[in-house]
Design a protein around this motif. Structure first.
Motif, PDB file in Angstrom:
ATOM      1  N   MET A  18      10.150   9.396  -9.226  1.00 20.45           N
ATOM      2  CA  MET A  18       8.986   8.631  -8.808  1.00 20.45           C
ATOM      3  C   MET A  18       7.911   9.577  -8.302  1.00 20.45           C
ATOM      4  SD  MET A  18      10.054   5.171  -6.900  1.00 20.45           S
ATOM      5  CE  MET A  18      11.774   4.980  -6.577  1.00 20.45           C
ATOM      6  N   ALA A  19       6.683   9.183  -8.508  1.00 22.90           N
ATOM      7  CA  ALA A  19       5.548   9.933  -7.990  1.00 22.90           C
ATOM      8  C   ALA A  19       5.118   9.287  -6.676  1.00 22.90           C
ATOM      9  CB  ALA A  19       4.402   9.924  -8.994  1.00 22.90           C
ATOM     10  N   LEU A  20       4.393  10.021  -5.870  1.00 24.60           N
ATOM     11  CA  LEU A  20       3.995   9.541  -4.553  1.00 24.60           C
ATOM     12  C   LEU A  20       3.313   8.168  -4.575  1.00 24.60           C
ATOM     13  CD1 LEU A  20       4.047  10.226  -1.573  1.00 24.60           C
ATOM     14  CD2 LEU A  20       1.867  11.379  -1.871  1.00 24.60           C
ATOM     15  N   PRO A  21       2.368   7.880  -5.491  1.00 20.15           N
ATOM     16  CA  PRO A  21       1.731   6.553  -5.480  1.00 20.15           C
ATOM     17  C   PRO A  21       2.668   5.424  -5.902  1.00 20.15           C
ATOM     18  CG  PRO A  21       0.434   8.113  -6.784  1.00 20.15           C
ATOM     19  CD  PRO A  21       1.726   8.781  -6.443  1.00 20.15           C
ATOM     20  N   ASP A  22       3.853   5.757  -6.435  1.00 21.70           N
ATOM     21  CA  ASP A  22       4.773   4.710  -6.867  1.00 21.70           C
ATOM     22  C   ASP A  22       5.351   3.925  -5.694  1.00 21.70           C
ATOM     23  OD1 ASP A  22       4.410   5.442  -9.505  1.00 21.70           O
ATOM     24  OD2 ASP A  22       6.116   6.804  -9.513  1.00 21.70           O
ATOM     25  N   PHE A  23       5.549   4.554  -4.570  1.00 18.06           N
ATOM     26  CA  PHE A  23       6.151   3.871  -3.431  1.00 18.06           C
ATOM     27  C   PHE A  23       5.269   2.747  -2.896  1.00 18.06           C
ATOM     28  CE2 PHE A  23       8.298   8.001  -3.511  1.00 18.06           C
ATOM     29  CZ  PHE A  23       9.613   7.559  -3.623  1.00 18.06           C
ATOM     30  N   PRO A  24       3.982   2.999  -2.626  1.00 22.74           N
ATOM     31  CA  PRO A  24       3.139   1.871  -2.206  1.00 22.74           C
ATOM     32  C   PRO A  24       3.006   0.820  -3.303  1.00 22.74           C
ATOM     33  CG  PRO A  24       1.971   3.958  -1.894  1.00 22.74           C
ATOM     34  CD  PRO A  24       3.285   4.268  -2.535  1.00 22.74           C
ATOM     35  N   LEU A  25       2.925   1.250  -4.557  1.00 21.46           N
ATOM     36  CA  LEU A  25       2.829   0.308  -5.661  1.00 21.46           C
ATOM     37  C   LEU A  25       4.032  -0.636  -5.665  1.00 21.46           C
ATOM     38  CD1 LEU A  25       1.594  -0.722  -8.371  1.00 21.46           C
ATOM     39  CD2 LEU A  25       2.957   1.053  -9.484  1.00 21.46           C
ATOM     40  N   LEU A  26       5.232  -0.095  -5.537  1.00 21.40           N
ATOM     41  CA  LEU A  26       6.435  -0.931  -5.523  1.00 21.40           C
ATOM     42  C   LEU A  26       6.466  -1.847  -4.308  1.00 21.40           C
ATOM     43  CD1 LEU A  26       9.154   1.545  -6.800  1.00 21.40           C
ATOM     44  CD2 LEU A  26       8.161  -0.393  -8.009  1.00 21.40           C
ATOM     45  N   PHE A  27       6.064  -1.336  -3.159  1.00 18.50           N
ATOM     46  CA  PHE A  27       6.022  -2.169  -1.955  1.00 18.50           C
ATOM     47  C   PHE A  27       5.088  -3.360  -2.148  1.00 18.50           C
ATOM     48  CE2 PHE A  27       3.866  -3.310   1.999  1.00 18.50           C
ATOM     49  CZ  PHE A  27       4.946  -3.788   2.728  1.00 18.50           C
ATOM     50  N   PHE A  28       3.893  -3.093  -2.663  1.00 15.07           N
ATOM     51  CA  PHE A  28       2.932  -4.180  -2.843  1.00 15.07           C
ATOM     52  C   PHE A  28       3.338  -5.094  -4.004  1.00 15.07           C
ATOM     53  CE2 PHE A  28       0.152  -1.064  -0.596  1.00 15.07           C
ATOM     54  CZ  PHE A  28       0.082  -1.794   0.586  1.00 15.07           C
ATOM     55  N   GLU A  29       4.046  -4.572  -4.990  1.00  4.29           N
ATOM     56  CA  GLU A  29       4.541  -5.424  -6.069  1.00  4.29           C
ATOM     57  C   GLU A  29       5.592  -6.399  -5.541  1.00  4.29           C
ATOM     58  OE1 GLU A  29       6.682  -5.157 -10.466  1.00  4.29           O
ATOM     59  OE2 GLU A  29       6.514  -3.346  -9.250  1.00  4.29           O
ATOM     60  N   VAL A  30       6.524  -5.903  -4.737  1.00  3.28           N
ATOM     61  CA  VAL A  30       7.520  -6.788  -4.117  1.00  3.28           C
ATOM     62  C   VAL A  30       6.824  -7.829  -3.254  1.00  3.28           C
ATOM     63  CG1 VAL A  30       9.386  -6.888  -2.419  1.00  3.28           C
ATOM     64  CG2 VAL A  30       9.410  -5.129  -4.182  1.00  3.28           C
ATOM     65  N   SER A  31       5.863  -7.387  -2.470  1.00  2.00           N
ATOM     66  CA  SER A  31       5.109  -8.310  -1.610  1.00  2.00           C
ATOM     67  C   SER A  31       4.388  -9.363  -2.451  1.00  2.00           C
ATOM     68  CB  SER A  31       4.086  -7.554  -0.760  1.00  2.00           C
ATOM     69  OG  SER A  31       4.724  -6.590   0.035  1.00  2.00           O
ATOM     70  N   VAL A  67      -2.798  -7.832  -3.636  1.00  2.00           N
ATOM     71  CA  VAL A  67      -3.208  -7.455  -4.994  1.00  2.00           C
ATOM     72  C   VAL A  67      -4.189  -6.286  -4.949  1.00  2.00           C
ATOM     73  CG1 VAL A  67      -4.469  -8.226  -7.045  1.00  2.00           C
ATOM     74  CG2 VAL A  67      -2.704  -9.681  -6.038  1.00  2.00           C
ATOM     75  N   ALA A  68      -5.163  -6.344  -4.051  1.00  2.00           N
ATOM     76  CA  ALA A  68      -6.128  -5.238  -3.941  1.00  2.00           C
ATOM     77  C   ALA A  68      -5.412  -3.943  -3.583  1.00  2.00           C
ATOM     78  CB  ALA A  68      -7.201  -5.576  -2.909  1.00  2.00           C
ATOM     79  N   LEU A  69      -4.484  -3.998  -2.642  1.00  2.00           N
ATOM     80  CA  LEU A  69      -3.748  -2.793  -2.254  1.00  2.00           C
ATOM     81  C   LEU A  69      -2.841  -2.301  -3.379  1.00  2.00           C
ATOM     82  CD1 LEU A  69      -2.970  -3.742   1.446  1.00  2.00           C
ATOM     83  CD2 LEU A  69      -4.545  -1.965   0.634  1.00  2.00           C
ATOM     84  N   MET A  70      -2.268  -3.224  -4.147  1.00  2.00           N
ATOM     85  CA  MET A  70      -1.439  -2.832  -5.286  1.00  2.00           C
ATOM     86  C   MET A  70      -2.297  -2.111  -6.325  1.00  2.00           C
ATOM     87  SD  MET A  70       1.182  -5.148  -7.604  1.00  2.00           S
ATOM     88  CE  MET A  70       0.008  -6.432  -7.948  1.00  2.00           C
ATOM     89  N   LEU A  71      -3.499  -2.632  -6.590  1.00  2.00           N
ATOM     90  CA  LEU A  71      -4.389  -2.000  -7.565  1.00  2.00           C
ATOM     91  C   LEU A  71      -4.916  -0.659  -7.072  1.00  2.00           C
ATOM     92  CD1 LEU A  71      -6.366  -5.127  -8.783  1.00  2.00           C
ATOM     93  CD2 LEU A  71      -4.585  -3.876 -10.007  1.00  2.00           C
ATOM     94  N   LEU A  72      -5.141  -0.548  -5.779  1.00  2.00           N
ATOM     95  CA  LEU A  72      -5.600   0.726  -5.227  1.00  2.00           C
ATOM     96  C   LEU A  72      -4.481   1.759  -5.181  1.00  2.00           C
ATOM     97  CD1 LEU A  72      -7.927  -0.563  -2.372  1.00  2.00           C
ATOM     98  CD2 LEU A  72      -8.634   0.625  -4.468  1.00  2.00           C
ATOM     99  N   SER A  73      -3.234   1.307  -5.107  1.00  2.00           N
ATOM    100  CA  SER A  73      -2.099   2.234  -5.121  1.00  2.00           C
ATOM    101  C   SER A  73      -2.008   2.928  -6.468  1.00  2.00           C
ATOM    102  CB  SER A  73      -0.788   1.494  -4.868  1.00  2.00           C
ATOM    103  OG  SER A  73      -0.791   0.887  -3.620  1.00  2.00           O
ATOM    104  N   LYS A  74      -2.118   2.114  -7.517  1.00  2.00           N
ATOM    105  CA  LYS A  74      -2.027   2.636  -8.873  1.00  2.00           C
ATOM    106  C   LYS A  74      -2.545   1.537  -9.791  1.00  2.00           C
ATOM    107  CE  LYS A  74       1.279   5.679 -11.084  1.00  2.00           C
ATOM    108  NZ  LYS A  74       2.679   6.066 -11.192  1.00  2.00           N
TER     109      LYS A  74
END
Length: 178
Positions: free
Chosen positions: A1-14, A38-45
């Protein structure tokens, strides 16, 4: 996983948690939380756009809900600073992904490498089982259908992207949630 993947996964689960609430019994808190997530998920990746797109494809009835469109406006409003940054800097992300990254001609190894690595992205021992189970399991509810669309849509989208260039394994990381 790359660093931006962790926030992306967190916001996807949310997002999927809130999406289930939105479908079953929406509340004001859900209406406010979804645009933020959704905004935070899009800003993550930018891959978060695939999640949203496949969820909508799995449930076209969303398009008939006024609340869906209001939440979309909320997301758009929160992304204005990022859009302005993209405009002021000559769209660096878009230039890279749509012009610069794909300068090499097609090479069959891109596709073979992608297909060969798919089961190992979600785990070398269980990857084959999960892919098989997702292919044969019937979607009983709206959430399951959204997750199945996200999983298969992501796999197919990035398979098609192999015709433009190399696809990194971690780009499909959004399939971990479904």
């Amino acid at each position: 996983m790359a660093l931006p993947d962790f926030p992306l996964l967190f916001f996807e689960v949310s997002f999927f948690f809130l999406y289930q609430r939105y479908i079953e019994r929406p509340t004001f808190a859900v209406y406010v939380s979804i645009p933020i997530v959704v905004a935070l998920m899009l800003l993550s990746k930018y891959h978060g756009l695939l999640v949203i797109g496949f969820v909508v494809l799995s449930n076209f009835r969303l398009l008939t809900r006024p609340s869906f469109w209001l939440m979309g406006l909320g997301v758009a409003a929160m992304l204005i600073p990022h859009a302005l940054w993209q405009i002021n800097n000559d769209f660096p992300s878009f230039r890279y992904h749509f012009l610069e990254r794909s300068t090499n001609p097609y090479w069959i190894d891109y596709t073979l490498e992608y297909l060969g690595g798919l089961p190992f992205i979600v785990g070398p021992l269980i990857g084959f089982i999960l892919i098989y189970a997702s292919a044969v399991t019937k979607s009983d509810n709206v959430l399951d259908r959204a997750m199945k669309h996200t999983l298969w849509g992501t796999y197919i989208f990035f398979l098609l992207m192999t015709f433009k260039g190399r696809v990194e394994g971690n780009w499909t990381i959004i399939v971990l949630v479904p």
